[in-house]
Scaffold this motif. Structure first.
Motif, PDB file in Angstrom:
ATOM      1  N   SER A  83      20.071  -7.944 -36.678  1.00 23.62           N
ATOM      2  CA  SER A  83      20.048  -6.591 -37.217  1.00 23.62           C
ATOM      3  C   SER A  83      21.267  -5.809 -36.738  1.00 23.62           C
ATOM      4  CB  SER A  83      18.767  -5.872 -36.789  1.00 23.62           C
ATOM      5  OG  SER A  83      18.752  -5.687 -35.384  1.00 23.62           O
ATOM      6  N   SER A 110      18.617  -2.046 -39.162  1.00 21.83           N
ATOM      7  CA  SER A 110      18.197  -2.761 -40.363  1.00 21.83           C
ATOM      8  C   SER A 110      18.335  -4.260 -40.169  1.00 21.83           C
ATOM      9  CB  SER A 110      19.055  -2.337 -41.560  1.00 21.83           C
ATOM     10  OG  SER A 110      18.935  -0.953 -41.782  1.00 21.83           O
ATOM     11  N   ARG A 111      17.233  -4.977 -40.367  1.00 25.40           N
ATOM     12  CA  ARG A 111      17.263  -6.445 -40.295  1.00 25.40           C
ATOM     13  C   ARG A 111      18.106  -6.975 -41.448  1.00 25.40           C
ATOM     14  NH1 ARG A 111      14.320  -9.133 -36.993  1.00 25.40           N
ATOM     15  NH2 ARG A 111      14.008 -10.961 -38.301  1.00 25.40           N
TER      16      ARG A 111
END
Length: 139
Positions: A83, A110-111
């Motif tokens: 991420s 955010s992955r």
């Protein structure tokens, strides 16, 4: 004396070449709204972007925080972190969709977001990235 001078010149060229090789790679984004320069981070993903340049892509706004574009060839996500928490000025790859992401506002972790580098010039203009954006190496 000539041999010593030649050796010194060769040594300086080797030192200069090594310094140049260690210098961060820069890419220029050019579009009808301006220009911006990003410095790549040297990751395998950033290197895969470097290898495909020059390209021309169309950017669109996404989520009110970033501009996204798709390249014809898929970028590598090899060895990428799981991420990333982007700041304004982050250049990234969103691996699940395979798109370039240019953040003009900070966003949450955010992955699947793989950092490629940061804008070092023109970051205040990247919110206007649109159609026919030329991305090329600065050498």
């Amino acid at each position: 004396m000539k041999i010593l001078t030649a050796v010194c010149v060769m040594a300086l060229l080797v030192i200069a070449s090594a310094a140049w090789a260690d210098a961060p790679k820069r890419v220029k984004f050019t579009w009808s709204g301006g220009e911006a320069v990003a410095e790549l981070n040297g990751s395998p993903s950033a290197e895969s972007l470097w290898a495909m340049l020059p390209v021309t892509v169309d950017f669109k706004d996404f989520n009110g925080v970033e501009r996204i574009a798709y390249t014809e060839k898929e970028l590598s996500a090899e060895g990428a972190p799981e991420s990333c928490t982007p700041d304004a000025g982050t250049l990234a790859l969103y691996a699940p969709w395979g798109n370039l992401s240019v953040f003009y506002k900070p966003f949450r972790e955010s992955r699947g977001l793989v950092p490629l580098g940061r804008f070092v010039e023109g970051a205040d203009k990247v919110s206007t990235l649109g159609e026919a954006v030329r991305i090329e190496r600065m050498e």
